[in-house]
Design a protein around this motif. Structure first.
Motif, PDB file in Angstrom:
ATOM      1  N   LEU A 107      33.672   5.364 -49.081  1.00  0.00           N
ATOM      2  CA  LEU A 107      32.209   4.789 -49.301  1.00  0.00           C
ATOM      3  C   LEU A 107      31.301   5.719 -50.181  1.00  0.00           C
ATOM      4  N   THR A 108      30.993   5.459 -51.152  1.00  0.00           N
ATOM      5  CA  THR A 108      30.052   6.158 -52.025  1.00  0.00           C
ATOM      6  C   THR A 108      28.811   6.471 -51.491  1.00  0.00           C
ATOM      7  N   GLY A 109      28.013   7.494 -52.090  1.00  0.00           N
ATOM      8  CA  GLY A 109      26.788   7.652 -51.757  1.00  0.00           C
ATOM      9  C   GLY A 109      25.636   6.734 -52.660  1.00  0.00           C
ATOM     10  N   GLY A 110      24.578   7.005 -52.404  1.00  0.00           N
ATOM     11  CA  GLY A 110      23.565   6.184 -53.114  1.00  0.00           C
ATOM     12  C   GLY A 110      22.515   5.738 -52.430  1.00  0.00           C
ATOM     13  N   VAL A 111      21.654   5.252 -53.360  1.00  0.00           N
ATOM     14  CA  VAL A 111      20.589   4.338 -52.663  1.00  0.00           C
ATOM     15  C   VAL A 111      20.733   2.955 -52.350  1.00  0.00           C
ATOM     16  N   ARG A 112      20.251   2.574 -51.169  1.00  0.00           N
ATOM     17  CA  ARG A 112      20.686   1.388 -50.465  1.00  0.00           C
ATOM     18  C   ARG A 112      19.662   0.262 -51.137  1.00  0.00           C
ATOM     19  N   THR A 113      20.244  -1.103 -51.684  1.00  0.00           N
ATOM     20  CA  THR A 113      19.654  -1.989 -51.996  1.00  0.00           C
ATOM     21  C   THR A 113      19.292  -3.047 -51.049  1.00  0.00           C
ATOM     22  N   PRO A 114      18.542  -4.141 -51.155  1.00  0.00           N
ATOM     23  CA  PRO A 114      18.378  -5.041 -50.369  1.00  0.00           C
ATOM     24  C   PRO A 114      19.677  -5.856 -49.854  1.00  0.00           C
ATOM     25  N   SER A 115      20.531  -5.908 -50.668  1.00  0.00           N
ATOM     26  CA  SER A 115      21.980  -6.605 -50.219  1.00  0.00           C
ATOM     27  C   SER A 115      22.834  -5.324 -49.814  1.00  0.00           C
ATOM     28  N   ASP A 116      22.441  -4.232 -49.354  1.00  0.00           N
ATOM     29  CA  ASP A 116      23.242  -3.231 -48.515  1.00  0.00           C
ATOM     30  C   ASP A 116      24.377  -2.725 -49.275  1.00  0.00           C
ATOM     31  N   SER A 117      23.869  -2.701 -50.846  1.00  0.00           N
ATOM     32  CA  SER A 117      25.071  -1.857 -51.528  1.00  0.00           C
ATOM     33  C   SER A 117      24.231  -0.435 -51.944  1.00  0.00           C
ATOM     34  N   LEU A 118      25.062   0.722 -52.243  1.00  0.00           N
ATOM     35  CA  LEU A 118      24.705   1.750 -52.482  1.00  0.00           C
ATOM     36  C   LEU A 118      24.885   2.111 -54.191  1.00  0.00           C
ATOM     37  N   THR A 135      34.342   1.420 -51.853  1.00  0.00           N
ATOM     38  CA  THR A 135      33.347   0.667 -51.769  1.00  0.00           C
ATOM     39  C   THR A 135      31.821   1.210 -52.002  1.00  0.00           C
ATOM     40  N   ASN A 136      31.028   0.393 -52.552  1.00  0.00           N
ATOM     41  CA  ASN A 136      29.576   0.993 -52.493  1.00  0.00           C
ATOM     42  C   ASN A 136      28.791   0.032 -51.378  1.00  0.00           C
ATOM     43  N   SER A 137      29.586  -0.834 -50.548  1.00  0.00           N
ATOM     44  CA  SER A 137      29.181  -1.646 -49.563  1.00  0.00           C
ATOM     45  C   SER A 137      29.096  -1.034 -48.240  1.00  0.00           C
ATOM     46  N   VAL A 138      28.225  -0.729 -47.665  1.00  0.00           N
ATOM     47  CA  VAL A 138      28.009  -0.289 -46.290  1.00  0.00           C
ATOM     48  C   VAL A 138      28.640  -1.239 -45.374  1.00  0.00           C
ATOM     49  N   VAL A 149      24.101   9.007 -57.771  1.00  0.00           N
ATOM     50  CA  VAL A 149      25.173   9.528 -56.768  1.00  0.00           C
ATOM     51  C   VAL A 149      26.563   8.476 -56.649  1.00  0.00           C
ATOM     52  N   ALA A 150      26.388   7.293 -56.611  1.00  0.00           N
ATOM     53  CA  ALA A 150      27.368   6.233 -56.466  1.00  0.00           C
ATOM     54  C   ALA A 150      27.882   6.552 -58.167  1.00  0.00           C
ATOM     55  N   ASP A 151      27.348   6.374 -59.116  1.00  0.00           N
ATOM     56  CA  ASP A 151      27.942   6.193 -60.157  1.00  0.00           C
ATOM     57  C   ASP A 151      28.841   7.487 -60.591  1.00  0.00           C
ATOM     58  N   GLN A 152      28.481   8.647 -60.194  1.00  0.00           N
ATOM     59  CA  GLN A 152      29.238   9.715 -60.366  1.00  0.00           C
ATOM     60  C   GLN A 152      30.526   9.874 -59.646  1.00  0.00           C
ATOM     61  N   ALA A 153      30.379   9.243 -58.438  1.00  0.00           N
ATOM     62  CA  ALA A 153      31.706   9.052 -57.530  1.00  0.00           C
ATOM     63  C   ALA A 153      32.742   8.166 -58.173  1.00  0.00           C
ATOM     64  N   ILE A 154      32.214   6.992 -58.570  1.00  0.00           N
ATOM     65  CA  ILE A 154      33.015   6.052 -59.251  1.00  0.00           C
ATOM     66  C   ILE A 154      33.596   6.591 -60.531  1.00  0.00           C
ATOM     67  N   ARG A 155      33.082   7.283 -61.261  1.00  0.00           N
ATOM     68  CA  ARG A 155      33.560   7.737 -62.641  1.00  0.00           C
ATOM     69  C   ARG A 155      34.719   8.271 -62.453  1.00  0.00           C
ATOM     70  N   SER A 156      34.836   9.084 -61.233  1.00  0.00           N
ATOM     71  CA  SER A 156      36.097   9.966 -61.314  1.00  0.00           C
ATOM     72  C   SER A 156      37.307   9.486 -60.687  1.00  0.00           C
ATOM     73  N   LEU A 157      37.100   8.137 -60.436  1.00  0.00           N
ATOM     74  CA  LEU A 157      38.247   7.355 -59.701  1.00  0.00           C
ATOM     75  C   LEU A 157      38.871   6.366 -60.663  1.00  0.00           C
ATOM     76  N   LEU A 191      18.598  -3.232 -61.555  1.00  0.00           N
ATOM     77  CA  LEU A 191      18.858  -2.403 -62.593  1.00  0.00           C
ATOM     78  C   LEU A 191      19.848  -1.290 -62.333  1.00  0.00           C
ATOM     79  N   ALA A 192      19.559  -0.706 -61.179  1.00  0.00           N
ATOM     80  CA  ALA A 192      20.660   0.386 -60.697  1.00  0.00           C
ATOM     81  C   ALA A 192      21.928  -0.001 -60.274  1.00  0.00           C
ATOM     82  N   GLU A 193      21.772  -1.314 -59.801  1.00  0.00           N
ATOM     83  CA  GLU A 193      23.146  -1.960 -59.298  1.00  0.00           C
ATOM     84  C   GLU A 193      24.014  -2.129 -60.584  1.00  0.00           C
TER      85      GLU A 193
END
Length: 280
Positions: free
Chosen positions: A158-169, A128-131, A173-181, A204-206
């Protein structure tokens, strides 16, 4: 607005548009009280105004077009909307999860509701990318008495990344983690879903992170309440062709259900009330 019970439809929509522009946005429940018309009538008016490009639909109402596509409510604000619908959707979506599978949960309040129904499914691997989603599993599955990982408890990534207003990462960093799974099932919350724009978000990042989620999943299940239908965010990240299943609630109008059934392999309407037995 005055007494508008006997207004023609065009006059009523003109009043709605004036309120949207004057106040910077309106909610459906406010309009039903002020105009003294049904919820369905207001939603139909907003659909028409949105198709005309006069307003843009957001969760529970409408805002001026210039503000809508980039508007991203925070997690707490979104949590208070369509609570019963989200619970119905979570209950139905949980049926897609098998013990021992690898699943992904994107950020969002509907996936958060789903996570709370999955904490007792044995041997899950959850990406997940959701805290907030990660916290659900952490709180529900304490360590064993010996201090290790409790047998049968979910493994949460839990992926890393930059936190959005909706608490998603989100972000590289998140993209790289997900690409390998690779996931058996992705449960995807969305800001908006429509025939023309597909799945969209104001961030846009989300959007980019969600694209990687979709590409890594064998099965894509969108969990979205009926207010998301017809809403369009700033950035699209998937077409309806990339969605296997939409799980929504009984508030979705029949006309929209027909549109979706023409395009998706499966539509699940959670909380729908059946009248009498069905015969094949």
């Amino acid at each position: 607005m005055g007494d508008s019970r006997n207004l023609l439809a065009e006059q009523r929509r003109a009043l709605i548009l004036d309120e949207v522009r004057r106040r910077g946005g309106v909610r459906v429940n406010e309009l039903t009280r002020t105009l003294r018309v049904s919820d369905m009538t207001v939603r139909r008016d907003l659909d028409i105004l949105a198709r005309q490009g006069a307003v843009a639909k957001v969760h529970g109402g409408a805002v001026p077009v210039a503000d809508a596509s980039a508007h991203e409510p925070g997690f707490e604000a979104k949590s208070a909307l369509e609570l019963s619908a989200k619970e119905d959707i979570a209950r139905a979506a949980a049926e897609f999860v098998a013990a021992g599978s690898a699943i992904a949960l994107s950020g969002g309040t509907t996936t958060y509701a789903l996570a709370q129904r999955l904490v007792d499914v044995p041997d899950l691997t959850v990406v997940t990318n959701s805290v907030r989603v990660a916290d659900v599993f952490h709180a529900a599955q304490p360590a064993s008495p010996s201090g290790g990982h409790r047998q049968g408890a979910a493994t949460v990534v839990l992926t890393g990344g930059v936190r959005t207003p909706s608490d998603s990462l989100v972000g590289p960093v998140a993209d790289q983690a997900i690409r390998s799974l690779h996931f058996d099932v992705l449960f995807l919350g969305v800001h908006g879903i429509s025939v023309e724009a597909g799945l969209s978000t104001p961030n846009l990042a989300e959007a980019e992170t969600n694209r990687h989620f979709v590409q890594a999943a064998r099965q894509v299940v969108v969990v979205a309440d009926h207010t998301k239908w017809g809403t369009v965010g700033l950035s699209s990240f998937a077409t309806l062709d990339q969605v296997d299943t939409l799980v929504t609630d009984a508030g979705l109008p029949p006309s929209a259900q027909e549109e979706i059934e023409e395009r998706l392999a499966e539509l699940v309407v959670a909380g729908a009330v059946r009248e009498g037995p069905e015969f094949g």
